[in-house]
Scaffold this motif. Structure first.
Motif, mmCIF file in Angstrom:
data_model
loop_
_atom_site.group_PDB
_atom_site.id
_atom_site.type_symbol
_atom_site.label_atom_id
_atom_site.label_comp_id
_atom_site.label_asym_id
_atom_site.label_seq_id
_atom_site.Cartn_x
_atom_site.Cartn_y
_atom_site.Cartn_z
ATOM 1 N N ILE A 152 -47.606 65.234 13.392
ATOM 2 C CA ILE A 152 -48.660 66.190 13.182
ATOM 3 C C ILE A 152 -49.621 66.420 14.247
ATOM 4 N N TYR A 153 -50.005 65.098 14.845
ATOM 5 C CA TYR A 153 -50.943 65.149 15.693
ATOM 6 C C TYR A 153 -50.369 65.850 17.117
ATOM 7 N N LYS A 154 -49.244 65.382 17.342
ATOM 8 C CA LYS A 154 -48.316 66.039 18.740
ATOM 9 C C LYS A 154 -48.460 67.555 18.634
ATOM 10 N N GLU A 155 -47.992 68.020 17.067
ATOM 11 C CA GLU A 155 -47.681 69.740 17.072
ATOM 12 C C GLU A 155 -49.500 70.294 17.016
ATOM 13 N N GLU A 156 -50.381 69.673 16.419
ATOM 14 C CA GLU A 156 -51.745 69.965 16.530
ATOM 15 C C GLU A 156 -52.267 70.183 17.960
ATOM 16 N N ARG A 157 -51.784 69.116 18.754
ATOM 17 C CA ARG A 157 -52.300 69.228 19.928
ATOM 18 C C ARG A 157 -51.680 70.275 20.899
ATOM 19 N N GLU A 158 -50.410 70.716 20.576
ATOM 20 C CA GLU A 158 -49.656 71.698 21.223
ATOM 21 C C GLU A 158 -50.385 72.991 20.937
ATOM 22 N N TYR A 159 -50.826 73.066 19.544
ATOM 23 C CA TYR A 159 -51.255 74.427 19.117
ATOM 24 C C TYR A 159 -52.833 74.552 19.674
ATOM 25 N N SER A 160 -53.483 73.286 20.000
ATOM 26 C CA SER A 160 -54.798 73.316 20.528
ATOM 27 C C SER A 160 -54.770 73.747 21.976
ATOM 28 N N ASP A 161 -53.734 73.462 22.610
ATOM 29 C CA ASP A 161 -53.551 73.740 24.050
ATOM 30 C C ASP A 161 -53.148 75.254 24.149
ATOM 31 N N GLU A 162 -52.610 75.939 23.468
ATOM 32 C CA GLU A 162 -51.905 76.969 23.556
ATOM 33 C C GLU A 162 -53.305 77.839 23.212
ATOM 34 N N MET A 163 -54.062 77.818 22.149
ATOM 35 C CA MET A 163 -55.196 78.364 21.731
ATOM 36 C C MET A 163 -56.213 78.390 22.804
ATOM 37 N N LYS A 164 -56.232 77.485 23.644
ATOM 38 C CA LYS A 164 -57.283 77.667 24.950
ATOM 39 C C LYS A 164 -56.978 78.495 25.770
ATOM 40 N N GLU A 165 -55.870 79.097 25.729
ATOM 41 C CA GLU A 165 -55.275 80.080 26.901
ATOM 42 C C GLU A 165 -55.779 81.449 26.405
ATOM 43 N N TYR A 166 -56.051 81.801 25.072
ATOM 44 C CA TYR A 166 -55.903 83.000 24.457
ATOM 45 C C TYR A 166 -57.468 83.537 24.610
ATOM 46 N N GLY A 167 -58.516 82.852 24.675
ATOM 47 C CA GLY A 167 -59.944 83.273 25.080
ATOM 48 C C GLY A 167 -60.040 83.733 26.308
ATOM 49 N N PRO A 168 -59.716 83.288 27.515
ATOM 50 C CA PRO A 168 -59.728 83.802 28.698
ATOM 51 C C PRO A 168 -58.742 85.223 28.968
ATOM 52 N N ILE A 169 -57.816 85.069 28.229
ATOM 53 C CA ILE A 169 -56.822 86.236 28.203
ATOM 54 C C ILE A 169 -57.749 87.245 27.705
ATOM 55 N N HIS A 170 -58.351 87.354 26.582
ATOM 56 C CA HIS A 170 -59.210 88.409 25.971
ATOM 57 C C HIS A 170 -60.422 88.996 26.829
ATOM 58 N N ILE A 171 -60.862 87.970 27.572
ATOM 59 C CA ILE A 171 -61.906 88.057 28.550
ATOM 60 C C ILE A 171 -61.464 89.136 29.610
ATOM 61 N N LEU A 172 -60.376 88.786 30.248
ATOM 62 C CA LEU A 172 -59.822 89.435 31.097
ATOM 63 C C LEU A 172 -59.356 91.152 30.774
ATOM 64 N N TRP A 173 -58.747 90.934 29.226
ATOM 65 C CA TRP A 173 -58.364 92.190 28.889
ATOM 66 C C TRP A 173 -59.619 93.020 28.899
ATOM 67 N N SER A 174 -60.727 92.626 28.727
ATOM 68 C CA SER A 174 -61.961 93.417 28.180
ATOM 69 C C SER A 174 -62.536 93.982 29.593
ATOM 70 N N ALA A 175 -62.100 93.606 30.619
ATOM 71 C CA ALA A 175 -62.590 94.081 31.977
ATOM 72 C C ALA A 175 -61.705 95.472 32.220
ATOM 73 N N SER A 176 -60.727 95.550 31.535
ATOM 74 C CA SER A 176 -60.052 96.965 31.872
ATOM 75 C C SER A 176 -59.876 97.669 30.693
ATOM 76 N N GLU A 177 -60.599 97.526 29.648
ATOM 77 C CA GLU A 177 -60.968 98.277 28.485
ATOM 78 C C GLU A 177 -62.360 98.456 28.126
ATOM 79 N N THR A 218 -65.820 94.396 21.411
ATOM 80 C CA THR A 218 -64.887 93.721 20.509
ATOM 81 C C THR A 218 -63.798 92.672 20.994
ATOM 82 N N LEU A 219 -63.284 92.843 22.395
ATOM 83 C CA LEU A 219 -62.516 91.769 22.784
ATOM 84 C C LEU A 219 -63.426 90.470 23.160
#
Length: 442
Positions: A274-299, A305-306
């Motif tokens: 469970i700890y390993k799966e949660e760690r993978e989920y946490s690492d993946e979630m950290k990538e989404y914030g910057p992606i939305h920031i970059l997205w907001s620059a083109s919209e 909202t983004l």
């Protein structure tokens, strides 16, 4: 050699400073939610509500006297005996405080190793001072554990963390490994300090107070190599012989240990997964914030909202990190410690059986008159006393260990449940913020 190494330590930069660990009380709780394993992890997994009258419980006074008479290493001074009685009768009165901290890396031409500072504060009269500070390496802890097992073969000695090396690493120990071990060593010493018998062991006192050269000299005392080899061969022979009839109460103990070992190992594996799966989920979630920031620059129409979504994801990520920290610090160490305890318990039962097997062999020899009967009769009398003391010590310590185990595991799962509740409340609130941002857009 040991003294020279510890006298001139080379402090490594970046090593974590220590803190105090501890033990905590607890309450009942089921565990970890995983749909595939929920059936396995019912409340009966550890039999936490099992009837406490299954095994015979000896009185505190009787068990204390039995354990004292069994161990030649117990204190005989009046002050030591008074301290021991106070410790037993007044569990809240602590007179020995131990802290393990400040790990240091030592590099020699032969090896690289870590030492830990051990600070001891006490009000006991048998100590020469009220405060001591020494440095010890892992091998010293191993020596202490071995001496405790030798002096008290049927008491449940707290487990040490495993000694393992991560292959392929340039540096033998990384900071996380050192900190994890420091906490485990801190708990090991404090469990001994809180034990009504082990706390007065003379080798334990030497471990806490002696300087490196004094400890090295103390280690050389005792039986020589040939004597120790003879004792080992004898123990192996008795182990191979086995016991003819183990008392029913110890059969129940052995059965409990086998079932407990299976279940706690299963919980440990599931918790790690469970700890390993949660760690993978946490690492993946950290990538989404910057992606939305970059997205907001083109919209242009979606900037606010983004960015709001990115902020929400960032908060969820931090909440997940906090939950992960709780899992790694509160639950995983407790579960794994009891995995090690299950191995220790098997060793205790084996040593008890060896003592009984030695008695059985003498009785058998007397039956067939294979040796001098008078000498055998005298040896049998001594062995009967030894077996009785060993059994009484184990039965008293068994009840103490089970009580601590139940409290520790209940507390760990309860704390984890509370962490999960707080986590999901935070996630829900972040989700509501995200929904409001979406409706504002529409």
């Amino acid at each position: 050699m040991e003294g020279e190494r510890l006298a001139s330590p080379a402090r490594s930069s970046g090593l974590p400073a220590g803190g105090a660990g501890g033990e905590s009380p607890g309450v009942d709780a089921p565990l970890l939610g995983s749909s595939g394993s929920s059936t396995l992890l019912q409340a009966e997994v550890l039999d936490l509500d099992e009837d406490e009258d299954d095994l015979e419980v000896f009185s505190k006074d009787a068990s204390l006297m039995d354990m004292n008479s069994f161990s030649p290493m117990m204190p005989t001074s009046p002050l030591s005996m008074i301290n021991q009685i106070k410790f037993e009768d007044e569990p809240d009165l602590k007179d020995l405080f131990i802290t393990v901290d400040e790990p240091e890396s030592h590099v020699t031409t032969i090896e690289t190793f870590i030492t830990y500072r051990i600070i001891t504060k006490t009000s006991r009269g048998e100590f020469d001072s009220s405060e001591f500070e020494v440095r010890r390496r892992y091998q010293d802890f191993l020596w202490l554990k071995g001496k405790l097992e030798e002096a008290h073969p049927t008491l449940i000695i707290p487990p040490l963390p495993e000694k393992f090396i991560v292959k392929g690493m340039v540096e033998r120990f990384n900071d996380d490994f050192i900190e994890t071990r420091r906490k485990a060593l801190h708990k090991f010493l404090n469990r001994i300090a809180d034990h009504p018998t082990l706390t007065f062991n003379e080798d334990f006192k030497v471990f806490l107070t002696a300087q490196a050269w004094e400890l090295s000299s103390h280690k050389k005392q005792g039986p020589g190599l040939l004597s120790r080899m003879g004792q080992t061969v004898r123990a192996v022979a008795l182990s191979m012989r086995g016991v003819k009839s183990r008392p029913e109460e110890f059969m129940e103990m052995n059965n409990f240990i086998e079932v407990f070992s299976q279940k706690i190992n299963l919980i440990d594996k599931i918790s790690q997964r469970i700890y390993k799966e949660e760690r993978e989920y946490s690492d993946e979630m950290k990538e989404y914030g910057p992606i939305h920031i970059l997205w907001s620059a083109s919209e242009e129409d979606l900037v606010d909202t983004l960015k709001g979504i990115a902020s929400c994801i960032d908060k969820c990520s931090k909440a997940t990190e906090k939950r992960m920290s709780g899992l790694s610090e509160a639950l995983l160490p407790v579960v794994h410690e009891y995995v090690l305890y299950s191995e220790m318990l098997m060793g205790v039962m084996k040593r008890r059986d060896q003592i009984q097997a030695e008695l059985d062999s003498k009785v058998e020899a007397l039956t067939y008159k294979k040796a001098d009967t008078d000498l055998l009769t005298e040896e049998i009398g001594k062995l009967e006393d030894k077996v009785e003391c060993a059994n009484n010590a184990l039965k008293a310590d068994w009840e103490r260990w089970r009580h601590n185990m139940q409290n520790d595991i209940k507390s760990a799962f309860t704390d984890m449940a509370e962490e999960n509740i707080q986590y999901y409340e935070q996630i829900r609130n972040r989700g509501l913020e995200k929904s409001n941002s979406f409706y504002d857009l529409t």
